[in-house]
Design a protein around this motif. Structure first.
Motif, PDB file in Angstrom:
ATOM      1  N   THR A   1      59.235  28.932  79.851  1.00 23.00           N
ATOM      2  CA  THR A   1      59.358  27.793  78.938  1.00 23.00           C
ATOM      3  C   THR A   1      59.186  28.132  77.459  1.00 23.00           C
ATOM      4  N   CYS A   2      58.864  29.388  77.149  1.00 23.18           N
ATOM      5  CA  CYS A   2      58.710  29.739  75.737  1.00 23.18           C
ATOM      6  C   CYS A   2      59.084  31.203  75.534  1.00 23.18           C
ATOM      7  N   LYS A   3      59.247  31.587  74.283  1.00 22.18           N
ATOM      8  CA  LYS A   3      59.657  32.951  73.946  1.00 22.18           C
ATOM      9  C   LYS A   3      58.662  33.973  74.476  1.00 22.18           C
TER      10      LYS A   3
ATOM     11  N   VAL B   1      65.647  29.750  82.585  1.00 23.90           N
ATOM     12  CA  VAL B   1      65.272  29.534  81.186  1.00 23.90           C
ATOM     13  C   VAL B   1      66.105  28.367  80.674  1.00 23.90           C
ATOM     14  N   ASP B   2      65.434  27.334  80.160  1.00 25.37           N
ATOM     15  CA  ASP B   2      66.140  26.186  79.591  1.00 25.37           C
ATOM     16  C   ASP B   2      66.581  26.536  78.171  1.00 25.37           C
TER      17      ASP B   2
ATOM     18  N   ASN C   1      67.248  24.745  75.732  1.00 19.50           N
ATOM     19  CA  ASN C   1      66.639  23.927  74.685  1.00 19.50           C
ATOM     20  C   ASN C   1      65.215  24.353  74.350  1.00 19.50           C
ATOM     21  N   THR C   2      64.502  24.973  75.296  1.00 22.75           N
ATOM     22  CA  THR C   2      63.102  25.328  75.057  1.00 22.75           C
ATOM     23  C   THR C   2      62.938  26.735  74.482  1.00 22.75           C
ATOM     24  N   VAL C   3      63.960  27.589  74.622  1.00 19.27           N
ATOM     25  CA  VAL C   3      63.882  28.952  74.098  1.00 19.27           C
ATOM     26  C   VAL C   3      65.125  29.237  73.247  1.00 19.27           C
TER      27      VAL C   3
ATOM     28  N   ARG D   1      70.552  24.295  81.809  1.00 22.75           N
ATOM     29  CA  ARG D   1      69.774  23.047  81.800  1.00 22.75           C
ATOM     30  C   ARG D   1      69.577  22.576  83.234  1.00 22.75           C
TER      31      ARG D   1
ATOM     32  N   LYS E   1      60.164  28.955  86.220  1.00 23.26           N
ATOM     33  CA  LYS E   1      60.776  28.698  84.909  1.00 23.26           C
ATOM     34  C   LYS E   1      59.979  29.404  83.817  1.00 23.26           C
TER      35      LYS E   1
ATOM     36  N   THR F   1      68.506  31.987  73.256  1.00 25.95           N
ATOM     37  CA  THR F   1      69.811  31.349  73.375  1.00 25.95           C
ATOM     38  C   THR F   1      70.723  31.851  72.261  1.00 25.95           C
TER      39      THR F   1
END
Length: 149
Positions: free
Chosen positions: A9-11, A61-62, A64-66, A32, A7, A70
């Motif tokens: 989790t950030c940009k 890639v979630d 909501n976290t990035v 998700r 995964k 999105t």
């Protein structure tokens, strides 16, 4: 099956993946972990990851976290799958209005394998857009939210 795939989790991690994956197709699945269709897609991705390891690298890639990516890729439906090759965004003509991403889950593992092979071979020849090998009946249909604006 999403626990079997790495995964981002950030940009910064997404940026690093786009920059560092060389001579392979980078597959980014935006979605998700608790969504039923995302889990179905993750199962296909996880089962094919080993077979495609010489041609592709797959990350989850979630949305909501990035939120930056999105919004950048206009991810309004999940799951959405985006492809890169050597830092270049690869586009695929699915016979739909949007060539930038695949929306929904693949019907079969073979559909995903065929798509990765076509993207890989096209990218190795310098193409930035390729025609999808997937049967049009197996491609989910959806309407663009920004159509007619």
């Amino acid at each position: 099956m999403s626990f079997l795939l790495p995964k981002l989790t950030c940009k910064r991690e997404v940026d690093q993946a786009i920059k560092s994956v060389a001579e392979k197709v980078l597959v980014l699945r935006f979605g998700r972990d608790n969504d039923a269709v995302c889990l179905q897609l993750d199962d296909i991705l996880a089962k094919t990851a080993h077979d495609l390891s010489k041609m592709a690298v797959i990350y989850l890639v979630d949305v909501n976290t990035v939120p930056v990516y999105t919004q950048y890729f206009d991810i309004s439906y999940i799951p959405s799958t985006v492809f890169f090759f050597n830092g270049q965004h690869m586009k695929v003509d699915y016979g739909s209005p949007d060539h930038t991403k695949f929306v929904g889950s693949f019907k079969t593992k073979q559909d995903f394998i065929d798509l990765i092979e076509v993207i890989y071979r096209g990218a190795m020849r310098g193409k930035l857009i390729v025609r999808s090998p997937i049967d049009p009946n197996n491609i989910p249909k959806y309407d663009l939210l920004y159509q007619g604006i």
